[in-house]
Design a protein around this motif. Structure first.
Motif, PDB file in Angstrom:
ATOM      1  N   LEU A  46       0.829  -1.203   0.000  1.00 62.29           N
ATOM      2  CA  LEU A  46       0.000   0.000   0.000  1.00 62.29           C
ATOM      3  C   LEU A  46       0.866   1.256   0.000  1.00 62.29           C
ATOM      4  O   LEU A  46       0.571   2.221  -0.719  1.00 62.29           O
ATOM      5  CB  LEU A  46      -0.944   0.002   1.201  1.00 62.29           C
ATOM      6  N   ALA A  47       1.944   1.256   0.772  1.00 67.01           N
ATOM      7  CA  ALA A  47       2.855   2.406   0.781  1.00 67.01           C
ATOM      8  C   ALA A  47       3.462   2.619  -0.598  1.00 67.01           C
ATOM      9  O   ALA A  47       3.539   3.761  -1.087  1.00 67.01           O
ATOM     10  CB  ALA A  47       3.948   2.202   1.826  1.00 67.01           C
ATOM     11  N   ASP A  48       3.889   1.546  -1.250  1.00 64.52           N
ATOM     12  CA  ASP A  48       4.437   1.669  -2.605  1.00 64.52           C
ATOM     13  C   ASP A  48       3.387   2.205  -3.580  1.00 64.52           C
ATOM     14  O   ASP A  48       3.692   3.021  -4.453  1.00 64.52           O
ATOM     15  CB  ASP A  48       4.954   0.316  -3.105  1.00 64.52           C
ATOM     16  N   TRP A  49       2.146   1.740  -3.418  1.00 61.08           N
ATOM     17  CA  TRP A  49       1.070   2.216  -4.292  1.00 61.08           C
ATOM     18  C   TRP A  49       0.850   3.712  -4.093  1.00 61.08           C
ATOM     19  O   TRP A  49       0.710   4.462  -5.069  1.00 61.08           O
ATOM     20  CB  TRP A  49      -0.224   1.445  -4.003  1.00 61.08           C
ATOM     21  N   LEU A  50       0.828   4.167  -2.846  1.00 57.69           N
ATOM     22  CA  LEU A  50       0.652   5.592  -2.569  1.00 57.69           C
ATOM     23  C   LEU A  50       1.798   6.411  -3.150  1.00 57.69           C
ATOM     24  O   LEU A  50       1.577   7.471  -3.755  1.00 57.69           O
ATOM     25  CB  LEU A  50       0.544   5.835  -1.058  1.00 57.69           C
ATOM     26  N   LEU A  51       3.016   5.927  -2.987  1.00 55.99           N
ATOM     27  CA  LEU A  51       4.176   6.645  -3.514  1.00 55.99           C
ATOM     28  C   LEU A  51       4.139   6.701  -5.037  1.00 55.99           C
ATOM     29  O   LEU A  51       4.405   7.749  -5.637  1.00 55.99           O
ATOM     30  CB  LEU A  51       5.471   5.963  -3.046  1.00 55.99           C
ATOM     31  N   ASP A  52       3.808   5.591  -5.661  1.00 55.50           N
ATOM     32  CA  ASP A  52       3.777   5.542  -7.128  1.00 55.50           C
ATOM     33  C   ASP A  52       2.648   6.396  -7.688  1.00 55.50           C
ATOM     34  O   ASP A  52       2.849   7.185  -8.623  1.00 55.50           O
ATOM     35  CB  ASP A  52       3.616   4.082  -7.570  1.00 55.50           C
ATOM     36  N   THR A  53       1.460   6.271  -7.106  1.00 61.52           N
ATOM     37  CA  THR A  53       0.300   6.999  -7.633  1.00 61.52           C
ATOM     38  C   THR A  53       0.440   8.502  -7.410  1.00 61.52           C
ATOM     39  O   THR A  53      -0.031   9.305  -8.218  1.00 61.52           O
ATOM     40  CB  THR A  53      -0.988   6.468  -6.969  1.00 61.52           C
TER      41      THR A  53
END
Length: 198
Positions: free
Chosen positions: A183-190
């Motif tokens: 989820l953290a990676d998704w937030l950073l990427d998005t």
């Protein structure tokens, strides 16, 4: 001499990147929160057990689906017709489980410590709803998901419990520790969508 081991936050490796995101993107704050006690509570919402819980917590169990309410140091989150997640920032997990268990056991209810089952991320700012909308299928507009709302849904490819806090764009995301990094990676990427072009 034995070495003392201390638990690491599930998002320890992402804290620096999430902090950088907060100052790099105007109108967005992302912060892993410290762990809190959490108890899964089962009791008849219309019975004397619910009234006993209200006296113990100082707040009534929310009975409207997909809502939550405050306690003195946490929240009571509706999960189902006879199920709630009770959180506390100050109580120790076993103490919260024991105290709620004593309250509801005489009324056919149960309380189970699930503190290790989820970790939380606080997401706020004017870009928060827009960011979440890229990966969440529910309507997160303030008119459809106001303060006091909650939902068990997915963001990206992972299940979350999301709460609308305060009167603005302020959310708490509950996610399983094993999926927190995703989820953290998704937030950073998005969030790259909102970063200023160089």
């Amino acid at each position: 001499m034995a070495e003392t081991l201390y638990p690491a936050h599930p998002l320890q490796a992402w804290k620096a990147a999430l902090a950088e995101l907060t100052w790099a993107v105007d109108g967005l704050m992302v912060k892993p929160e410290e762990s809190m006690a959490a108890v899964d509570l089962r009791v008849d919402a219309a019975g004397p057990g619910a009234e006993a819980v209200e006296r113990a917590l100082g707040s009534a169990l929310p009975v409207e689906p997909n809502t939550w309410t405050h306690t003195t140091d946490g929240q009571i989150i509706w999960l189902g017709p006879d199920e709630w997640l009770v959180t506390s920032k100050n109580a120790r997990p076993h103490e919260l489980e024991d105290s709620l268990g004593q309250v509801v056991s005489a009324h056919g209810g149960a309380a189970v410590d699930v503190s290790a089952q989820r970790t939380t991320i606080r997401l706020s700012g004017g870009r928060a709803r827009e960011l979440l909308s890229f990966g969440c299928s529910i309507d997160l507009r303030a008119s459809a998901f106001p303060n006091g709302s909650s939902a068990q849904t997915s963001i990206g490819q992972t299940g979350v419990l999301i709460l609308a806090l305060g009167s603005g764009d302020d959310f708490r995301l509950f996610v399983r520790p094993s999926f927190a990094g995703y989820l953290a990676d998704w937030l950073l990427d998005t969030s790259q969508e909102f970063r200023p072009a160089h």
